[in-house]
Design a protein around this motif. Structure first.
Motif, PDB file in Angstrom:
ATOM      1  N   LEU A   9       1.022  -1.001  -0.112  1.00 42.49           N
ATOM      2  CA  LEU A   9       0.270  -0.039   0.032  1.00 42.49           C
ATOM      3  C   LEU A   9       1.506   1.432  -0.054  1.00 42.49           C
ATOM      4  N   SER A  77       0.458   7.118   5.026  1.00 39.68           N
ATOM      5  CA  SER A  77      -0.521   7.300   4.720  1.00 39.68           C
ATOM      6  C   SER A  77      -0.915   8.709   6.071  1.00 39.68           C
ATOM      7  N   LYS A  79      -3.495   8.831   8.326  1.00 45.67           N
ATOM      8  CA  LYS A  79      -3.973   8.049   8.892  1.00 45.67           C
ATOM      9  C   LYS A  79      -2.853   7.527  10.752  1.00 45.67           C
ATOM     10  N   ASP A  80      -1.692   7.599   9.810  1.00 44.27           N
ATOM     11  CA  ASP A  80      -0.856   6.224  10.787  1.00 44.27           C
ATOM     12  C   ASP A  80       0.317   8.271  10.924  1.00 44.27           C
ATOM     13  N   ARG A 126     -12.304   1.246  16.303  1.00 45.94           N
ATOM     14  CA  ARG A 126     -12.646   0.818  15.748  1.00 45.94           C
ATOM     15  C   ARG A 126     -13.725  -0.571  16.637  1.00 45.94           C
ATOM     16  N   LEU A 163     -11.068  -3.049   6.940  1.00 45.15           N
ATOM     17  CA  LEU A 163     -10.127  -2.464   6.569  1.00 45.15           C
ATOM     18  C   LEU A 163     -10.501  -1.212   6.098  1.00 45.15           C
ATOM     19  N   ALA A 164      -9.966   0.558   5.712  1.00 46.40           N
ATOM     20  CA  ALA A 164      -9.790   1.382   5.308  1.00 46.40           C
ATOM     21  C   ALA A 164     -10.321   0.765   3.577  1.00 46.40           C
ATOM     22  N   GLY A 167      -7.633   1.638   1.181  1.00 47.91           N
ATOM     23  CA  GLY A 167      -6.545   0.775   1.654  1.00 47.91           C
ATOM     24  C   GLY A 167      -6.662  -0.464   0.413  1.00 47.91           C
ATOM     25  N   ARG A 170      -6.850   1.680  -3.514  1.00 48.20           N
ATOM     26  CA  ARG A 170      -5.714   1.905  -4.033  1.00 48.20           C
ATOM     27  C   ARG A 170      -4.500   0.154  -4.829  1.00 48.20           C
ATOM     28  N   GLN A 190      -8.053   9.331   7.681  1.00 48.09           N
ATOM     29  CA  GLN A 190      -7.824   8.298   6.907  1.00 48.09           C
ATOM     30  C   GLN A 190      -8.763   8.665   5.673  1.00 48.09           C
ATOM     31  N   ALA A 191      -7.955   7.934   4.623  1.00 48.13           N
ATOM     32  CA  ALA A 191      -7.860   8.060   2.378  1.00 48.13           C
ATOM     33  C   ALA A 191      -7.127   8.822   2.526  1.00 48.13           C
ATOM     34  N   ALA A 192      -6.480  10.021   3.328  1.00 47.68           N
ATOM     35  CA  ALA A 192      -5.791  11.205   2.040  1.00 47.68           C
ATOM     36  C   ALA A 192      -4.745  10.738   2.617  1.00 47.68           C
TER      37      ALA A 192
HETATM   38  N1  LIG Z   1      -3.342   1.817  10.186  1.00 47.58           N
HETATM   39  C1  LIG Z   1      -3.137   0.896   8.790  1.00 47.58           C
HETATM   40  C2  LIG Z   1      -3.498   1.753   8.076  1.00 47.58           C
HETATM   41  N2  LIG Z   1      -3.444   3.193   7.650  1.00 47.58           N
HETATM   42  C3  LIG Z   1      -3.430   3.837   6.378  1.00 47.58           C
HETATM   43  C4  LIG Z   1      -4.205   2.556   6.035  1.00 47.58           C
HETATM   44  C5  LIG Z   1      -5.719   2.898   4.333  1.00 47.58           C
HETATM   45  C6  LIG Z   1      -5.328   3.906   3.628  1.00 47.58           C
HETATM   46  C7  LIG Z   1      -5.968   5.058   4.824  1.00 47.58           C
HETATM   47  O1  LIG Z   1      -6.563   5.583   4.991  1.00 47.58           O
HETATM   48  O2  LIG Z   1      -4.998   6.203   4.131  1.00 47.58           O
HETATM   49  C8  LIG Z   1      -4.516   1.572   6.849  1.00 47.58           C
HETATM   50  C9  LIG Z   1      -5.382   0.242   6.799  1.00 47.58           C
HETATM   51  C10 LIG Z   1      -6.491   0.045   7.147  1.00 47.58           C
HETATM   52  O3  LIG Z   1      -6.378   0.431   8.484  1.00 47.58           O
HETATM   53  O4  LIG Z   1      -7.542  -0.712   6.843  1.00 47.58           O
END
Ligand SMILES: NCc1[nH]cc(CCC(=O)O)c1CC(=O)O
Length: 302
Positions: A9, A77, A79-80, A126, A163-164, A167, A170, A190-192
């Protein structure tokens, strides 16, 4: 040179960033070279992130390469990326955001899960959101990259996971059923895809400004300001989602939960351009003010 983690990813996101830069600036394909970095988070797979020190695990080694000049930008990502970053770095651009929702894998819906079903996730958000709706479910830790998690479901080690959607999309994986954001608000960012460079590197900042997706940038500023202001750690169940509305205002929704989902506070705010971060911080203060002691104990406030 662009720094990235080496998961499938992360590499897809790095290639999308390189392609956006090459296309926008008219550079030949391959001009932006890709440097793969293994982070602590990639090396440790058997424990929840919260146990081994939280989100800097995904960024520290990339930050070292960037600050040391090995790379000129890092692709993350969003989110991380922890909400407090080193002051020498700046998120200079975002790619256009993908589908912000989570997808449920292993069941057509949350309601359809059988009584006491085993759900794997290591996300406190979650876990809390799910237990709020379905306190009967058994939630246990599941880590690993997207393919690993899908395999764990296929093997029957768990009945379901989340799962997002971003991800999965992509990676070209068409699996799972999206859960709507009113039930399951996503994680901040998330998703950015966030692209970071050194704050004093004006040349790279200008190159990145040319590919910045402004609505995504504005939305994520609000979400990250909210996350920063509630404080909290990787143990803290927090959700936030902003969207830019037709009239250019952003609409930010956010929620804090107790770890077992029994307590919950949610709210929303709208903000004009330029006020995204102030709105995020104000909503954080409002929710902390309304939260019970069990939630407040998980967040430190700004
Ligand atoms: N924590 C891991 C992570 N970091 C970003 C994504 C997915 C892609 C995103 O959110 O940009 C994921 C996997 C998931 O949560 O499914």
């Amino acid at each position: 040179m662009l720094g990235t983690r080496a998961s499938p990813l992360a590499l897809a996101q790095a290639h999308a960033t390189a392609a956006a830069l090459e296309e926008t600036h008219g550079w030949p394909a391959g001009t932006v070279s890709i440097f793969e970095v293994r982070t602590t988070g990639d090396k440790v797979q058997d424990r929840a992130l919260a146990e081994i020190g939280g989100k800097a695990l995904w960024t520290k080694e990339l930050d070292i390469a960037l600050l040391g000049g090995t790379t000129r930008l890092s692709v993350h990502s969003c989110k991380d990326v922890e909400s407090e970053r080193p002051s020498e770095l700046v998120i200079a651009a975002f790619l256009p955001r993908a589908d912000v929702r989570d997808r449920l894998i292993g069941s057509p819906s949350i309601e359809a899960l059988s009584q006491g079903a085993k759900v794997g996730t290591s996300s406190p958000r979650r876990t809390a959101q799910l237990l709020r709706m379905r306190p009967d479910l058994q939630v246990s830790i599941m880590r690993g990259n997207v393919a690993t998690r899908l395999n764990r479901i296929a093997e029957g080690a768990y009945d379901a996971t989340f799962l997002a959607a971003a991800g999965l999309d992509r990676l070209g994986i068409d699996e799972g059923c999206a859960v709507e954001t009113q039930d399951f608000l996503p994680a901040p960012g998330q998703a950015a895809i966030a692209i970071e460079c050194r704050a004093d590197d004006e040349e790279t900042r200008a190159l990145l400004a040319a590919i910045d997706h402004v609505p995504t940038h504005r939305a994520v500023l609000a979400e990250r300001a909210f996350a920063r202001a509630v404080g909290g750690s990787c143990h803290s169940p927090v959700a936030a989602l902003a969207v830019v509305e037709g009239d250019e205002r952003i609409w930010l929704r956010a929620e804090l939960l107790s770890s077992d989902g029994t307590s919950h506070v949610a709210g929303e705010v709208r903000a004009e351009a330029g006020d995204e971060e102030a709105a995020g911080a104000a909503l954080a203060e409002e929710l902390l003010g309304r939260a019970g002691p069990d939630i407040r104990a998980l967040f430190t406030g700004s």
